[in-house]
Design an enzyme around this catalytic site. Structure first.
Site, PDB file in Angstrom:
ATOM      1  N   LYS A 285     -21.781 -65.803 -48.679  1.00 58.76           N
ATOM      2  CA  LYS A 285     -21.644 -64.682 -47.754  1.00 58.76           C
ATOM      3  C   LYS A 285     -21.663 -65.189 -46.314  1.00 58.76           C
ATOM      4  CE  LYS A 285     -24.249 -61.367 -50.631  1.00 58.76           C
ATOM      5  NZ  LYS A 285     -23.232 -60.347 -50.846  1.00 58.76           N
ATOM      6  N   ARG A 359     -23.251 -57.953 -61.659  1.00 58.86           N
ATOM      7  CA  ARG A 359     -22.653 -57.443 -62.902  1.00 58.86           C
ATOM      8  C   ARG A 359     -22.831 -58.439 -64.053  1.00 58.86           C
ATOM      9  NH1 ARG A 359     -16.966 -56.820 -60.066  1.00 58.86           N
ATOM     10  NH2 ARG A 359     -18.476 -56.361 -58.421  1.00 58.86           N
TER      11      ARG A 359
END
Length: 506
Positions: A285, A359
């Site tokens: 990020k 996920r």
């Protein structure tokens, strides 16, 4: 905070500060005069009205929403009048916010306050009104200040609710008060977990703190799976996220079983994403986006708070809570983009983006939960930034495989005045999650519809035709200052009340 109910009250229980409400009404214009506003205080005692009306400036106070007026009785008691606006327009959410606002105004000045409950009761529903007021106060009475050298607790520590209602109603109102405090306490426990610094709340620490918090709660059993146990469970996706970490992954498995279990007792599984910090892995990020990634475990804190409340309340529903805990870090062992990893259910997954890691953890946890064959599975996660694009930062996205379950959760959200909106999972989204080199890939072919595509991915790991709902709380997990009972910055605790409402009726 000490809360006391004083039913059958003929006078105020405090000679220090009394809080009363006033409403506003519109007075129709006559002739050429413009319509005006006037106060409605018919629920006040004659003595209170007389004292108020003897003050000349009182004529200017109309009871407009959030307005206040202070005056003093002959015995020295301070009376604070709080305006609620037009009575027919006041909602329970308004009461919640007003109560939080009042608390903040009084918290540093007064030690005790007596609230005239009858004047704050709307729609003739004392239970629901008391619930909303106490929620507003106790959720506003939250600070994450454990790391300050000097802490400044609120001065206000005693609240008494005075009511002219018969004492025969005390037992019911007391239960409402007690149950409300169990839920708000659980929300604040979850807020503490979310707000804790990532160098303190490692995955292993988080697991220990959860077990410490729930220890001794009747009907609760616990176990924790570490790296070795996850390998035996063949949780390849979960482990792939943990590969770059210096700390063990933790799957915390909690089960609450009510005292009486019958064939009609429902079993609900709650699954939470517990990424105690997310760097993005090799799909790193940007620096600005990495700040606040300690909040990436808010999904797990949400379902744990709901589980905790249900267990402490002793509800007649069996609840399993599965918390997948790890951080997503970078070292020479970390999973790289283009890796292909096998899930617990045997499906292979091409990991194209290591920042789509939540996920992966959830997928193995959902498969694990499915083996328990619950009546429904609900997962909660700060899963996608895309949900903010879809719904803004004030609405929880809900997706799933069963419309009845989705509708029930939406109804519970409405009951608790929390924002939730359904997003679709269409066939094309399922198709987009297929990989040319594996069974699945962990991101779609475009950034559009990202929240629903993530849910489409997760649906592959819910088996046995179990009804399943996915709650994407990325937008609402923190910094919900538009609600007076939520911190301007920090964990919100939203959606816990929705889940508790649903579980009460399961």
């Amino acid at each position: 905070m000490k809360y006391t109910l004083n039913l059958g009250a003929k006078e105020f229980s405090s000679d220090t500060l009394v809080l009363v409400s006033a409403f506003e009404k519109t007075v129709e214009a006559k002739g050429k005069k413009k319509e005006s506003k006037a106060i409605v205080n018919t629920h006040w005692s004659k003595e209170l009205k007389a004292s108020f009306e003897n003050i000349k400036t009182a004529a200017d106070f109309t009871g407009a929403a959030t307005s206040t007026y202070t005056f003093h009785l002959e015995n020295g008691t301070t009376v604070l009048v709080y305006g609620l606006g037009e009575k027919k327009e006041v909602t329970f959410e308004d009461l919640r916010n007003h109560s939080a606002t009042i608390f903040k105004q009084l918290a540093t000045t007064y030690k005790e306050v007596a609230i005239q409950l009858d004047g704050f009761t709307i729609k003739n529903k004392a239970d629901e009104s008391l619930n909303a007021i106490v929620e507003g106060i106790s959720l506003a009475d939250y600070k994450f200040d454990r790391h300050f050298k000097t802490q400044t607790p609120a001065k206000l520590t005693e609240i008494t609710f005075d009511s002219a209602a018969k004492k025969t109603g005390l037992k019911k109102l007391q239960k409402t008060l007690d149950d409300t405090l169990v839920v708000t306490e659980s929300i604040n426990v979850g807020r503490n977990f979310v707000n804790e610094a990532p160098n303190i709340l490692r995955s292993t620490t988080y697991a220990k703190e959860v077990l410490k918090d729930i220890k001794g709660t009747k009907g609760v059993k616990t176990k924790v799976l570490g790296r070795a146990e996850l390998k035996k469970e063949k949780m390849g996706l979960f482990l792939s996220v943990n590969d770059g970490s210096a700390y063990e992954p933790q799957l915390v498995h909690l089960t609450y079983t009510p005292t009486k279990v019958t064939k009609n007792t429902k079993h609900i599984a709650l699954v939470g994403k517990g990424l105690v910090f997310d760097t993005g892995g090799y799909s790193l990020k940007p620096g600005g986006s990495m700040v606040n990634m300690k909040f990436d475990m808010a999904g797990s804190a949400t379902v744990y708070s709901a589980f905790r409340a249900v267990a402490k309340l002793g509800l007649d529903v069996k609840v399993t809570c599965i918390l997948g805990m790890t951080d997503n870090a970078v070292n020479e062992h970390a999973t790289m983009p283009d890796a292909i990893v096998k899930a617990r259910n045997g499906l292979s997954v091409e990991i194209l983006n290591t920042d789509a890691e939540g996920r992966l953890v959830l997928a193995d946890c959902l498969d694990y939960a499915s083996d328990l064959k619950p009546d429904a599975i609900i997962d909660s996660a700060t899963l996608t930034g895309a949900v903010l694009v879809s719904l803004g930062n004030q609405v929880c996205g809900i997706m799933g495989n069963n419309q009845k379950l989705t509708d029930t959760l939406l109804k519970s959200a409405k009951n608790t005045d929390e924002y939730m909106w359904q997003l679709p999972i269409i066939k094309e989204f399922h198709d987009d999650m297929k990989s040319p080199v594996a069974d699945l890939k962990n991101i779609g072919g475009s950034r559009f519809g990202g929240s629903s595509k993530a849910a489409a991915f997760l649906s592959n790991f819910v088996k046995n035709d179990i009804p399943w709902a996915h709650l994407d709380i990325a937008g609402i997990g923190d910094s919900q200052g538009h609600k007076s009972y939520c911190p301007t910055k920090g964990a919100s605790g939203l959606i816990v009340r929705t889940l508790v409402d649903y579980l009460k009726k399961a």
